[in-house]
Enzyme design. Structure first.
Site, PDB file in Angstrom:
ATOM      1  N   ASN A 129      16.260  69.256  -3.927  1.00  0.00           N
ATOM      2  CA  ASN A 129      16.528  68.329  -2.812  1.00  0.00           C
ATOM      3  C   ASN A 129      16.086  66.905  -3.212  1.00  0.00           C
ATOM      4  OD1 ASN A 129      13.740  68.887  -2.802  1.00  0.00           O
ATOM      5  ND2 ASN A 129      13.612  68.249  -0.684  1.00  0.00           N
ATOM      6  N   CYS A 138      13.610  64.750  -2.699  1.00  0.00           N
ATOM      7  CA  CYS A 138      12.267  64.364  -3.188  1.00  0.00           C
ATOM      8  C   CYS A 138      11.701  65.353  -4.197  1.00  0.00           C
ATOM      9  CB  CYS A 138      11.346  64.161  -1.995  1.00  0.00           C
ATOM     10  SG  CYS A 138      11.995  62.928  -0.848  1.00  0.00           S
ATOM     11  N   GLU A 142      10.837  68.590  -4.112  1.00  0.00           N
ATOM     12  CA  GLU A 142       9.902  69.688  -3.846  1.00  0.00           C
ATOM     13  C   GLU A 142      10.580  71.038  -3.652  1.00  0.00           C
ATOM     14  OE1 GLU A 142      10.593  67.278  -1.828  1.00  0.00           O
ATOM     15  OE2 GLU A 142      10.589  67.820   0.282  1.00  0.00           O
TER      16      GLU A 142
END
Ligand code: ADP
Length: 560
Positions: free
Chosen positions: A260, A262, A264
């Site tokens: 995704n 960012c 994580e």
């Protein structure tokens, strides 16, 4: 533009910011405050009256806060609760525009989308029809970026994407350079997917080895491009393919090649994942970690997040199907630095490293326990037989550490596992106003201790200089306080990576974190940090050298 007004002696500004965010993002018609929001969300997600009370308490107390899409959409017409999505992009016009449409539908609801563009043939290769040439991944990313720009008018937040390219792709160098000009592809984070075989060559200094036989690109050339990009403006990010796939709990369903926005949540094509974070600051009681409270909160949070999967309204059927097969959830934490401050531990201390590891071990352990319990109650995830789990469990992966950019402000704690950026800073405007913020634990420590005029001078000093490390008067700040109140830029890059690695050791998915470097950092430092991060077992990393970009969300005195 409204200039930030610094008014010495007035509150720390956090409550104003929190109220602004609540109003601009989360309040729905008829809602007035946080409790109203919690009631709507808890009601939508609970399946029994007991769960309703449990979920309501978690949220009202702010010991656990679900991520933005859940708070915005639970119990509303939208009903889309997930923050993370990965959409495959295949090499045909039909499939490209299908992916674009799916991404638009997701972004409209506040979800973030990640794509690996490596299946797109390189710029200049013959097109399938034999007429004309293909335009390559970078041109496609521009198209996706523009689409996000349009969709943003329909959603509550602007939309975020992760664009990934494998380091073996012929267009990797233009890809690495795609964001070099400030403002280009502003709706995308870009990351290069790197296998161990590449990192090993770098580590061993085999820079002259040809990496791509077709383009003739050498290991050193590509690595230098990456380092140069990071040094100039913090991009690209790096993702470590083999490390990510070592934690692929369902390898029979395919390899993981994207995350995704960012970073994580590494996910399979069309998977989505809903997130939520435990506020560690509230886990400290009387100067000690309340481990029972941490374990109990983690268990309840898993029930909360698992329930979400069943009531979630998915943007397209493929996403519903892929998500239903593995039932991944992303339970994380926030307020780690605040926890350390309350315990009197410096961020860069051996104790902090040990605590980081133990916290994540306990969170993941409790999450797994609850997921097993839920499996006994409601069944395992459908692809359990195809997974590497050896005992029945309801969710293929359970833990991930998100940036918590907005929800940490709502909860009034430091973001994710990041060190506090500055004790005094202003935040870029969110809804037209700017605020001066003073960190509440800093305020609680120094305000009672110092005469008002000295306290105000201290704030002014930090606001101008960004640090208190250069204060020489021990009456104002003594050596112990200097150690405790080190902020992001006072902490060296190695410690940033060590902390991320400590959390990663017991985290199923990934971690969003920025490795800060001072403005004077050299390219050589960046190269070393990339190799070190790989050796420490990170799944990916983002490095940011101070002031290398004009527009940043958190800023000291830089123009917004
Ligand atoms: P929040 O604090 O608002 O819940 P985070 O900062 O923790 O969100 O981000 C979690 C994930 O949510 C990100 O990794 C990304 O997938 C998604 N996300 C964050 N910001 C946006 C945005 N502006 N638009 C779309 N998705 C976003």
């Amino acid at each position: 533009m409204g200039e930030a007004v610094f008014m010495p002696g007035t509150g720390n500004g956090l409550d104003i910011l929190e109220a602004e965010i609540l109003k601009s993002r989360y309040l729905r018609e008829g809602e007035e405050d946080w409790e109203d929001v919690c009631e709507r969300v808890a009601k939508a997600i609970a399946s029994t009256p007991e769960e309703y009370v449990e979920f309501l308490n978690l949220m009202v107390s702010k010991i656990f806060v679900p991520s933005s899409p859940t708070i915005m959409n639970a119990g509303t017409v939208s009903g889309q609760l997930s923050a993370c999505f990965v959409i495959p992009v295949e090499d045909s016009i039909e499939e490209i525009f299908d992916s674009l449409k799916t991404a638009a539908l997701i972004q409209k609801t506040g979800g973030g989308t990640g794509f690996n563009f490596s299946n797109i043939r390189p710029d200049g290769s013959p097109s399938v029809s034999g007429v004309g040439t293909a335009s390559g991944p970078v041109a496609l990313i521009r198209l996706f970026n523009e689409a996000t720009e349009i969709v943003k008018q329909f959603g509550r937040r602007r939309g975020a994407n992760m664009g990934i390219l494998d380091i073996s792709h012929d267009d990797v160098n233009p890809f690495i350079r795609a964001k070099r000009e400030e403002g280009k592809l502003s709706n995308f984070n870009i990351s290069v997917m790197v296998p161990d075989s590449f990192m090993r060559l770098v580590e061993q200094g085999n820079m002259d080895e040809i990496w791509n036989a077709k383009t003739g690109a050498k290991v050193g050339e590509i690595f230098s491009e990456i380092v140069e990009g990071i040094w100039r403006n913090g991009e690209p990010g790096i993702l470590f393919y083999d490390r990510i796939n070592r934690d692929n709990f369902t390898p029979a369903l395919g390899d993981i090649s994207a995350t995704n926005p960012c970073g994580e949540e590494p996910l399979l094509p069309f998977e989505s994942c809903n997130l939520g974070s435990i506020n560690l600051s509230l886990i400290v009681e009387d100067g000690k970690v309340n481990w029972d409270s941490l374990r109990e909160t983690a268990g309840k949070a898993v029930r909360f997040l698992d329930n979400e999967i069943d009531i979630n309204v998915y943007p397209v059927p493929e996403i519903e199907e892929a998500t239903g097969k593995t039932r991944k959830i992303g339970l994380g934490i926030m307020g780690f630095h605040d926890m350390l401050l309350k315990l009197g531990l410096p961020y860069d201390s051996t104790e902090a490293l040990g605590l980081a590891e133990k916290i994540m071990e306990q969170v993941t352990y409790s999450a797994v326990r609850m997921s097993r319990k839920l499996a006994a109650e409601k069944g395992t995830f459908p692809e359990y037989e195809n997974s590497i789990w050896e005992l029945p469990i309801r969710n293929a992966t359970l833990t991930a550490i998100a940036p918590t950019g907005t929800i940490s402000i709502l909860a009034g704690c430091s973001a994710g596992i990041e060190p506090v950026f500055s004790w005094v800073y202003r935040r870029a405007r969110i809804t037209g106003n700017e605020f001066m913020l003073v960190h509440p634990l800093f305020e609680a420590h120094f305000k009672p201790k110092l005469p008002e005029s000295s306290y105000d001078r201290l704030l002014e000093h930090i606001y101008t200089r960004g640090t208190l490390q250069d204060i020489t008067d021990p009456e104002i700040v003594d050596e112990e306080e200097k150690k405790l109140f080190r902020s992001a830029l006072d902490i060296d890059w190695k410690t940033h990576i060590d902390i991320q690695a400590a959390f990663q050791r017991h985290c199923h998915a990934g971690i969003s974190k920025t490795i800060n470097m001072p403005q004077k950092a050299r390219k050589d430092d960046i190269g070393k940090a990339l190799v070190y991060a790989w050796m420490q077992g990170l799944k990916g990393l983002t490095i940011y050298r101070t002031e290398s970009r004009q527009r940043v969300v958190l800023s000291l005195k830089s123009p917004v």
